[in-house]
Design a protein around this motif. Structure first.
Motif, short mmCIF file in Angstrom:
data_model
loop_
_atom_site.label_atom_id
_atom_site.label_comp_id
_atom_site.label_asym_id
_atom_site.label_seq_id
_atom_site.Cartn_x
_atom_site.Cartn_y
_atom_site.Cartn_z
N GLU A 53 0.81 -1.23 0.00
CA GLU A 53 0.00 0.00 0.00
C GLU A 53 0.84 1.27 0.00
O GLU A 53 0.48 2.23 -0.69
CB GLU A 53 -0.98 -0.01 1.17
CG GLU A 53 -2.02 1.06 1.09
CD GLU A 53 -2.86 1.01 -0.18
OE1 GLU A 53 -3.21 2.09 -0.69
OE2 GLU A 53 -3.15 -0.09 -0.67
N TYR A 56 1.65 1.65 -3.64
CA TYR A 56 0.50 1.87 -4.52
C TYR A 56 -0.19 3.22 -4.30
O TYR A 56 -0.68 3.82 -5.25
CB TYR A 56 -0.56 0.79 -4.31
CG TYR A 56 -0.21 -0.58 -4.82
CD1 TYR A 56 0.80 -0.79 -5.74
CD2 TYR A 56 -0.93 -1.69 -4.41
CE1 TYR A 56 1.11 -2.05 -6.20
CE2 TYR A 56 -0.64 -2.95 -4.87
CZ TYR A 56 0.38 -3.13 -5.77
OH TYR A 56 0.66 -4.38 -6.24
N SER A 57 -0.25 3.70 -3.07
CA SER A 57 -1.07 4.88 -2.78
C SER A 57 -0.62 6.14 -3.52
O SER A 57 -1.49 6.87 -4.02
CB SER A 57 -1.15 5.12 -1.28
OG SER A 57 0.11 5.35 -0.74
N ARG A 60 -1.88 5.66 -7.08
CA ARG A 60 -3.34 5.76 -7.19
C ARG A 60 -3.83 7.20 -7.10
O ARG A 60 -4.86 7.54 -7.68
CB ARG A 60 -3.99 4.92 -6.09
CG ARG A 60 -3.88 3.45 -6.35
CD ARG A 60 -4.54 2.64 -5.26
NE ARG A 60 -4.42 1.22 -5.54
CZ ARG A 60 -4.27 0.29 -4.63
NH1 ARG A 60 -4.23 0.64 -3.35
NH2 ARG A 60 -4.17 -0.97 -4.96
N ARG A 61 -3.11 8.06 -6.39
CA ARG A 61 -3.49 9.47 -6.31
C ARG A 61 -3.29 10.18 -7.65
O ARG A 61 -4.03 11.10 -7.99
CB ARG A 61 -2.69 10.19 -5.23
CG ARG A 61 -3.31 10.02 -3.86
CD ARG A 61 -2.52 10.77 -2.85
NE ARG A 61 -1.46 9.84 -2.45
CZ ARG A 61 -0.46 10.12 -1.66
NH1 ARG A 61 -0.31 11.32 -1.20
NH2 ARG A 61 0.43 9.20 -1.34
N ASP A 70 -7.59 -1.36 -11.39
CA ASP A 70 -6.46 -0.80 -10.67
C ASP A 70 -5.19 -1.00 -11.49
O ASP A 70 -4.74 -2.13 -11.68
CB ASP A 70 -6.32 -1.47 -9.30
CG ASP A 70 -5.29 -0.81 -8.43
OD1 ASP A 70 -4.89 0.33 -8.74
OD2 ASP A 70 -4.90 -1.43 -7.42
N ALA A 72 -2.26 0.47 -10.68
CA ALA A 72 -1.09 0.73 -9.84
C ALA A 72 -0.08 -0.41 -9.88
O ALA A 72 1.13 -0.15 -10.00
CB ALA A 72 -1.52 1.05 -8.43
#
Length: 95
Positions: A53, A56-57, A60-61, A70, A72
């Motif tokens: 995470e 990925y975060s 993803r933003r 997804d 990412a």
């Protein structure tokens, strides 16, 4: 310096394996082959999510919403390959 590059390559290989395992596991959960109510499956799924995470975060933003798709993990895999190519093509400059 070569040992540092080998360590970076090892870390990239581990991240590559985790991303591939996460993608395969997400497909198996989506197609109800694996059940997250089983303790072992849930622990692996939770562990992979906790590890990946932070990677990925930020991606993803930046990416626009794709309606359940997804991208990412794909971006992470492409980035890992790009880093490997840059390291391999410039390894002569590190000596």
């Amino acid at each position: 310096m070569q040992s540092l590059l080998m360590i970076i390559n090892l870390v990239l290989n581990v991240v590559w394996f985790f991303v591939i395992a996460h993608v395969i596991m997400s497909w198996l959960i989506s197609f109800q082959v694996l059940n997250t109510r089983q303790q072992f499956v849930a622990q692996i799924w939770y562990g992979l999510n906790r590890v990946l995470e932070p990677i990925y975060s930020p991606i993803r933003r930046i990416l626009p919403p794709m309606g359940g798709l997804d991208l990412a993990p794909l971006i992470v895999l492409v980035a890992i390959m790009a880093i490997r190519i840059v390291i391999q093509n410039n390894i002569g400059y590190f000596y």
